[in-house]
Scaffold this active site. Structure first.
Site, PDB file in Angstrom:
ATOM      1  N   VAL A   1       0.796  -1.154  -0.053  1.00  0.00           N
ATOM      2  CA  VAL A   1      -0.063  -0.170   0.129  1.00  0.00           C
ATOM      3  C   VAL A   1       0.796   1.328   0.043  1.00  0.00           C
ATOM      4  O   VAL A   1       0.398   2.198  -0.337  1.00  0.00           O
ATOM      5  CB  VAL A   1      -0.837  -0.060   1.205  1.00  0.00           C
ATOM      6  CG1 VAL A   1      -0.286   0.496   2.476  1.00  0.00           C
ATOM      7  CG2 VAL A   1      -2.059   0.831   1.075  1.00  0.00           C
TER       8      VAL A   1
ATOM      9  N   GLY B   1       5.904   5.139  -6.455  1.00  0.00           N
ATOM     10  CA  GLY B   1       6.178   5.904  -7.713  1.00  0.00           C
ATOM     11  C   GLY B   1       5.508   5.046  -9.212  1.00  0.00           C
ATOM     12  O   GLY B   1       5.233   5.866  -9.951  1.00  0.00           O
TER      13      GLY B   1
ATOM     14  N   PHE C   1      12.095   6.727 -14.774  1.00  0.00           N
ATOM     15  CA  PHE C   1      12.323   6.023 -13.423  1.00  0.00           C
ATOM     16  C   PHE C   1      13.779   6.089 -13.311  1.00  0.00           C
ATOM     17  O   PHE C   1      14.496   5.880 -14.449  1.00  0.00           O
ATOM     18  CB  PHE C   1      11.428   4.829 -13.196  1.00  0.00           C
ATOM     19  CG  PHE C   1      10.731   5.132 -11.682  1.00  0.00           C
ATOM     20  CD1 PHE C   1      11.216   4.424 -10.707  1.00  0.00           C
ATOM     21  CD2 PHE C   1       9.780   6.080 -11.634  1.00  0.00           C
ATOM     22  CE1 PHE C   1      10.427   4.639  -9.185  1.00  0.00           C
ATOM     23  CE2 PHE C   1       9.014   6.170 -10.381  1.00  0.00           C
ATOM     24  CZ  PHE C   1       9.628   5.364  -9.211  1.00  0.00           C
TER      25      PHE C   1
ATOM     26  N   GLN D   1      18.545  -2.509  -0.278  1.00  0.00           N
ATOM     27  CA  GLN D   1      18.451  -1.470  -1.032  1.00  0.00           C
ATOM     28  C   GLN D   1      18.345  -0.143  -0.021  1.00  0.00           C
ATOM     29  O   GLN D   1      17.638  -0.476   0.711  1.00  0.00           O
ATOM     30  CB  GLN D   1      17.561  -1.497  -2.240  1.00  0.00           C
ATOM     31  CG  GLN D   1      17.390  -0.165  -2.553  1.00  0.00           C
ATOM     32  CD  GLN D   1      16.579  -0.380  -3.981  1.00  0.00           C
ATOM     33  OE1 GLN D   1      15.398  -0.344  -3.901  1.00  0.00           O
ATOM     34  NE2 GLN D   1      17.105  -0.355  -5.266  1.00  0.00           N
TER      35      GLN D   1
ATOM     36  N   HIS E   1      16.880   3.336  -0.388  1.00  0.00           N
ATOM     37  CA  HIS E   1      16.422   4.321  -1.099  1.00  0.00           C
ATOM     38  C   HIS E   1      16.744   5.496  -0.819  1.00  0.00           C
ATOM     39  O   HIS E   1      16.901   5.943   0.309  1.00  0.00           O
ATOM     40  CB  HIS E   1      14.765   4.242  -0.728  1.00  0.00           C
ATOM     41  CG  HIS E   1      13.953   5.155  -1.902  1.00  0.00           C
ATOM     42  ND1 HIS E   1      14.065   6.446  -2.010  1.00  0.00           N
ATOM     43  CD2 HIS E   1      13.452   4.665  -2.921  1.00  0.00           C
ATOM     44  CE1 HIS E   1      13.395   6.847  -3.036  1.00  0.00           C
ATOM     45  NE2 HIS E   1      12.605   5.661  -3.788  1.00  0.00           N
TER      46      HIS E   1
ATOM     47  N   LEU F   1       8.958   7.366   2.951  1.00  0.00           N
ATOM     48  CA  LEU F   1       9.409   7.395   1.633  1.00  0.00           C
ATOM     49  C   LEU F   1       8.841   8.439   0.901  1.00  0.00           C
ATOM     50  O   LEU F   1       7.859   8.989   0.845  1.00  0.00           O
ATOM     51  CB  LEU F   1       8.859   6.084   1.033  1.00  0.00           C
ATOM     52  CG  LEU F   1       9.185   5.800  -0.465  1.00  0.00           C
ATOM     53  CD1 LEU F   1      10.637   5.506  -0.573  1.00  0.00           C
ATOM     54  CD2 LEU F   1       8.402   4.594  -0.978  1.00  0.00           C
TER      55      LEU F   1
ATOM     56  N   GLU G   1      10.785   7.948  -5.639  1.00  0.00           N
ATOM     57  CA  GLU G   1      11.507   8.362  -7.094  1.00  0.00           C
ATOM     58  C   GLU G   1      11.033   8.976  -7.997  1.00  0.00           C
ATOM     59  O   GLU G   1      11.375   9.812  -9.093  1.00  0.00           O
ATOM     60  CB  GLU G   1      12.000   6.968  -7.544  1.00  0.00           C
ATOM     61  CG  GLU G   1      13.067   7.163  -8.442  1.00  0.00           C
ATOM     62  CD  GLU G   1      13.851   5.802  -8.452  1.00  0.00           C
ATOM     63  OE1 GLU G   1      14.599   5.793  -7.591  1.00  0.00           O
ATOM     64  OE2 GLU G   1      13.852   4.900  -9.618  1.00  0.00           O
TER      65      GLU G   1
ATOM     66  N   ARG H   1      19.412   3.536  -7.822  1.00  0.00           N
ATOM     67  CA  ARG H   1      19.359   3.921  -6.516  1.00  0.00           C
ATOM     68  C   ARG H   1      20.551   3.752  -5.497  1.00  0.00           C
ATOM     69  O   ARG H   1      21.105   4.331  -4.713  1.00  0.00           O
ATOM     70  CB  ARG H   1      18.241   3.061  -5.761  1.00  0.00           C
ATOM     71  CG  ARG H   1      16.984   3.635  -6.300  1.00  0.00           C
ATOM     72  CD  ARG H   1      15.822   2.802  -5.563  1.00  0.00           C
ATOM     73  NE  ARG H   1      14.694   3.128  -6.053  1.00  0.00           N
ATOM     74  CZ  ARG H   1      13.318   2.591  -5.960  1.00  0.00           C
ATOM     75  NH1 ARG H   1      13.395   1.627  -5.208  1.00  0.00           N
ATOM     76  NH2 ARG H   1      12.285   3.014  -6.457  1.00  0.00           N
TER      77      ARG H   1
ATOM     78  N   HIS I   1      15.132   0.069   2.279  1.00  0.00           N
ATOM     79  CA  HIS I   1      13.935   0.204   1.566  1.00  0.00           C
ATOM     80  C   HIS I   1      13.541  -1.248   0.987  1.00  0.00           C
ATOM     81  O   HIS I   1      12.200  -1.713   1.207  1.00  0.00           O
ATOM     82  CB  HIS I   1      13.977   1.258   0.582  1.00  0.00           C
ATOM     83  CG  HIS I   1      12.675   1.221  -0.365  1.00  0.00           C
ATOM     84  ND1 HIS I   1      11.705   1.802   0.097  1.00  0.00           N
ATOM     85  CD2 HIS I   1      12.437   1.188  -1.801  1.00  0.00           C
ATOM     86  CE1 HIS I   1      10.637   1.908  -1.076  1.00  0.00           C
ATOM     87  NE2 HIS I   1      11.295   1.448  -1.952  1.00  0.00           N
TER      88      HIS I   1
ATOM     89  N   ARG J   1      18.128  -3.271  -7.340  1.00  0.00           N
ATOM     90  CA  ARG J   1      16.634  -3.319  -8.135  1.00  0.00           C
ATOM     91  C   ARG J   1      16.467  -1.638  -8.410  1.00  0.00           C
ATOM     92  O   ARG J   1      17.020  -0.830  -7.983  1.00  0.00           O
ATOM     93  CB  ARG J   1      15.648  -3.460  -7.031  1.00  0.00           C
ATOM     94  CG  ARG J   1      14.215  -3.487  -7.658  1.00  0.00           C
ATOM     95  CD  ARG J   1      13.121  -3.820  -6.555  1.00  0.00           C
ATOM     96  NE  ARG J   1      12.820  -3.004  -5.573  1.00  0.00           N
ATOM     97  CZ  ARG J   1      12.189  -1.730  -5.630  1.00  0.00           C
ATOM     98  NH1 ARG J   1      11.580  -1.362  -6.668  1.00  0.00           N
ATOM     99  NH2 ARG J   1      11.850  -1.059  -4.752  1.00  0.00           N
TER     100      ARG J   1
END
Lengths: 252, 130, 589
Positions: free
Chosen positions: C47, C51, C117, C231, C233, C243, C246, C286, C354, C389
């Site tokens: 949820v 992005g 992106f 990762q 972010h 968050l 991106e 990232r 993230h 990723r």
């Protein structure tokens, strides 16, 4: 570190294994300018009383888990801050109009098992369209007819705000009816007929007396009062067999 | 699944717990005054059909102190009723967008308030001069 | 203990789990599906994804471009056959969601719009304002109501698997409301429990992202693959770690340091102009962006805020109309949590944990090494993300592989022999005993103490940049923390009904083991690749020795044992990752 002050947080306690009446318990919680109400509760659980029970998840007002009554007003506890209530105390209770399951946790099965499924919350297409046929065309005008009503995070603050739901739990309620409207108003949907019986019923839009508090408290500005009450006009037209004449698409 | 003993909080006195609900109840109660006023007017109409003396005694009753107090209170509550009526009327209207933005609720409500005031002034002037 | 007979159990009700359940229902409506989730499905962390979701639809794009961007973004640790399958099925899944009502943002002509992106050559990210995960999840959840064969068990905490005769035959879960245990007797189980970001302190993740599914599979001999690749972010709010998508940069946002300087040009991502330009500057991958922040912080060029060091994400030049239309959620979030209106001020941001690239290894059919067990979504390591990723590949992943998992598990469960009802009662009761043993200890440490120490050591030793001595210290610390956990926590809450402290203690058991898998895997990867970057003697990528996947196997109370497995290379031989460079300014849609 920023200044650390202390605030009194008073929470409702209830243990289903003991039963009886719920009671309030107070805690002194240190906080700074950016401490949310939720973080206050987490402090209590981590350091003072691990048995204090409450729902939470995303901390950014998008998952809808953390709804509570804060000083008598339904709020998402993750985006209200203790500094807003200081130096007064913060009284936290479970969302109104739902049975209390444990401490600040409500029994929300009425919404998830009855109300939400009852409105057929999915696109009922004119005909089954294979994926290979590509996407529907939906202009920005068509998009805006329903988009606002698709923002509901199912946080149930509107049910806690709605006295009709509190007095008559059979009322389908603000969020479910707003979602019903969302689908009726979507250009890809033809489900009006399937949803009409529920919409036109006493438990449907006619259970609403336009108190309007639901739209006040909605954190996502869905405006369920608008969704419900504009459908009173639709429902009336439907009753007189006039709706089909004026709205040939069959949608909202 | 397994049954847990939940606690249902009573609804008694619900409307006193939040100022929003108090205002709602006043709004709803204003209908009572509107209803009584309507009955008084209907009685007047009936008395008119019964002849001049019946009608005059109804008019005399209207200027009694109790009646005057009632009519002032009714004027206030029915005005509040009209104010809140238009305030919530945008919720019954379909979604209207103007130049790509939703029409603000206040615009619709204000339109209603102005129309009400305008109509009231017009009727008052008509009654005054006829 | 109550037993429930079913065919397929889906553990986790987020995007992957819902898509898998729908796929089972569509493949055969006579199959019984139990969707078991510790939260009501729309609370799942899908949820919060903002992005967008990638899928090739533009005429100037191609599956090869998406493939190349993904494999390069993953620093060639991706299994290329799986990536080929993945990129070929993204747009179809996005279209399916659209048919189900997903409110994708549109161009004026009513066609779906796509945006740039990070790390992507062409616009291919489908988006629904900046609440794509929210809309995808609600679409899937609401659509799932169409299928009567999907039976939901909301707020059931999956605690263990029953594995007999070398295959999964059951799932043991706790009904959170009552604290009672349930045994789901099944033929197949699909794990869709998400990542393990809560191993770290500063993260964008919800409280529920504790790696339960990974931990459970780990306990049954399934290795965890490529766990060292975590990762960060680059743009999360300081303090909360909330968050900031991106997508802001996809719309043209820029990052500046305390001097107002677009610092990314100093780290191989420049030149700064023309802007916007794909795969350059703020549209770089990232890992590179998070690493650049770390360097800026070392040089003292970051901004000191009340909540920690940060840089500025500047959106002002986009204008109020565009910001409100495309980025409404982050506007709200910035105002609420840091008191900033992005229309008039830049947003303070910093990296936060993230996403977990690693997880339960599975092939392109989502089959794990354990028969009858499937995995889809962030909890899995299916081979598409490699060492780093790309944004918008994971929302696509959950539906592409959620569908595969559902279809496969359905097919398998039709041929798998049915277990005898009640055959595994004893094993299930053993699970119950073990977990009830966590309650009712009179002495022990507080849960928060161990959790906070785990956070601290992970951030210090296995952060954005890693060194041998730091990782070593963290491995040792984690071994001690696992020991202290085993000795016993003292829980204040002794009740069975809705005991979230007890559930947090069970989750902590999983997170500690996953943390150790991350740290040990990282220590032993003696190279730098993607998100695993070292500042000691192993600063470079070493394809000769390390073009391979790490597999961590649980060894009971001790640290995990490592093995390695090959990476599948098909079309794209490993090259140097190149970002930045000269290029033309692009038209944003």
């Amino acid at each position: 570190m920023a200044d650390t002050r202390t605030i009194e947080i008073e929470v409702l306690r209830y243990n289903p294994e003991k039963g009886g009446e719920p009671h309030f318990q107070s805690f002194q919680v240190p906080f700074s300018d950016d401490t949310s109400v939720l973080q206050g509760l987490q402090y209590i659980k981590d350091h003072l009383d691990g048995s204090l029970t409450f729902r939470w998840s995303c901390r950014m007002a998008i998952c809808g888990s953390c709804g509570k009554m804060v000083n008598g007003v339904p709020e998402l506890s993750c985006h209200k801050f203790l500094r807003e209530y200081y130096p007064g105390k913060v009284r936290i209770e479970p969302l109104n109009h739902f049975p209390v399951l444990r401490d600040l946790v409500i029994d929300q099965t009425d919404f998830f098992e009855k109300k939400l499924p009852s409105i057929k919350p999915y696109v009922v297409p004119k005909e089954e369209k294979p994926v290979s046929a590509g996407t529907y065309v939906q202009t920005p005008q068509q998009f805006h007819k329903y988009y606002q009503y698709s923002q509901c995070i199912n946080c149930l603050l509107c049910y806690a705000a709605c006295p009709q739901y509190g007095l008559k739990p059979d009322f389908t309620g603000p969020a479910a009816l707003a979602l019903l409207h969302r689908y009726n108003a979507d250009s890809r949907d033809r489900g009006w007929e399937e949803r009409a019986e529920l919409l036109n019923a006493e438990e449907g839009v006619w259970g609403c007396t336009l108190v309007g508090y639901c739209s006040e408290v909605c954190p996502k500005h869905v405006d369920p009062a608008h969704a419900i009450n504009q459908n009173k006009v639709n429902s009336t037209m439907d009753y007189f067999g006039v709706r089909k004449l004026l709205m040939p698409k069959g949608g909202g | 699944m397994a049954q847990v003993r939940t606690y249902v909080r009573p609804m008694g006195g619900w409307w006193r717990r939040n100022p929003f609900f108090v205002r709602y109840m006043i709004r709803e109660a204003s209908c009572v005054f509107l209803a009584i006023y309507t009955v008084i007017l209907l009685v007047g109409l009936f008395r008119l059909s019964q002849g001049e003396s019946a009608y005059e005694s109804w008019r005399a009753a209207l200027v009694s102190p109790v009646s005057i107090v009632f009519h002032w209170v009714a004027l206030l509550t029915v005005s509040y009723h009209a104010y809140t009526w238009w305030k919530v009327s945008p919720k019954t209207a379909p979604d209207i967008r103007v130049a790509g933005r939703p029409l603000p609720d206040l615009v619709i409500a204000a339109g209603g308030w102005l129309a009400t005031i305008g109509a009231s002034v017009l009727i008052y002037l008509l009654v005054r001069w006829l | 203990m109550q037993s429930i007979q079913t065919d397929v159990v889906v553990v986790g009700g987020g995007g992957a789990g819902l898509r898998a359940a729908i796929a089972v229902a569509e493949s055969d409506p006579r199959l019984r599906v139990a969707l078991v989730s510790k939260v009501v499905p729309m609370r799942s962390h899908t949820v919060a994804a903002e992005g967008g979701s990638a899928g090739v639809i533009r005429a100037d794009d191609s599956l090869d471009h998406h493939f190349d961007d993904t494999v390069g973004g993953g620093d060639w640790l991706c299994d290329q056959d799986v990536v080929e399958y993945f990129v070929a099925h993204c747009a179809e899944e996005m279209t399916q969601l659209e048919h189900w009502g997903c409110p994708w943002s549109r161009k004026d002509d009513g066609q779906v719009n796509v945006r740039f992106f990070g790390g992507m050559k062409v616009q291919r990210t489908w988006f629904a304002a900046d609440k794509t995960g929210f809309h995808m999840l609600h679409t899937l959840f609401q659509t799932s109501h169409k299928y009567p064969s999907i039976k939901r068990y909301d707020e059931f905490f999956c605690a263990d698997l029953i594995v007999e005769d070398g295959r999964v035959q059951g799932v043991v879960a706790i009904d959170i409301a009552s604290g009672e245990f349930y045994l789901f007797e099944c033929k197949a189980a699909i794990i869709c429990t998400g990542g393990a970001g809560r191993v770290y302190g500063q993260n964008t993740n919800a409280g529920i992202v504790t790696g339960d599914g990974m931990g459970i599979a780990f306990r049954h001999g399934v290795p965890l693959r490529d766990m060292e690749f975590v990762q960060y972010h680059p743009t999360a709010l300081p303090g909360t770690g909330v968050l900031i998508t991106e997508g802001c940069r996809g719309e043209g946002g820029i990052l500046t340091n305390k001097d107002g300087y677009r610092y990314l040009q100093d780290y191989g991502l420049g030149p700064p102009d023309p802007w916007p330009r794909p795969k350059a500057m703020e549209l770089g991958p990232r890992d590179r962006l998070s690493q650049a922040f770390w360097h800026e912080e070392q040089k003292g060029r970051t901004v000191a805020t009340a909540l920690g060091q940060a840089v500025w994400l500047d959106l002002r030049h986009l204008g109020a109309a565009k910001i409100h239309e495309r980025l409404p959620l982050i506007t709200e979030v910035a105002k609420t949590f840091v008191g900033v209106d992005p229309v008039v001020s830049p947003i303070p941001v910093r990296p936060a944990v993230h996403y977990t690239m690693g997880g339960i290894p599975c092939n392109a059919h989502t089959e794990t090494p354990l028969k009858g067990l499937y995995a889809a979504g962030e909890c899995s390591s299916v081979g598409i993300h490699g060492a780093n990723r790309l944004g918008s590949n994971s929302l696509a992943e959950i539906v592409v592989f959620g569908k595969v998992a559902g279809a496969r598990a359905a097919q398998y469960s039709k041929s798998a022999p049915a277990g005898r009802p009640g055959a595994f009662r004893k094993q299930a009761e053993a699970v119950e005993s073990r977990l009830l043993g966590l309650l009712g200890r009179d002495k022990g440490e507080r849960l928060a103490t161990i959790r906070d120490e785990m956070h601290e050591t992970m951030e210090t030793g296995v952060g954005i940049f890693r060194k041998a001595d730091g990782m070593q210290a963290t491995c040792a610390k984690l071994a001690r923390l696992r020991d202290r956990y085993r000795t016993g926590l003292k829980l204040d809450d002794r009740n069975r009904a809705f005991n979230t402290e007890w559930l947090s203690a069970i989750e902590l058991g999983f997170t500690l083991e996953i943390a150790e898998a991350i740290a040990v895997s990282a220590l032993n990867r003696k190279e730098s690749r993607g998100a695993h970057t070292r500042l000691d003697e192993f600063k470079e990528r070493d394809d000769a020795s390390y073009l391979k996947h790490t597999l961590a196997y649980r060894t009971g109370d001790g640290p995990p044992r490592l093995e390695y497995s090959p990476v599948t290379i098909t079309k794209s031989a490993p090259k140097t990752r190149v970002y930045g460079g000269e290029g033309k300014k692009v038209e944003l849609t």
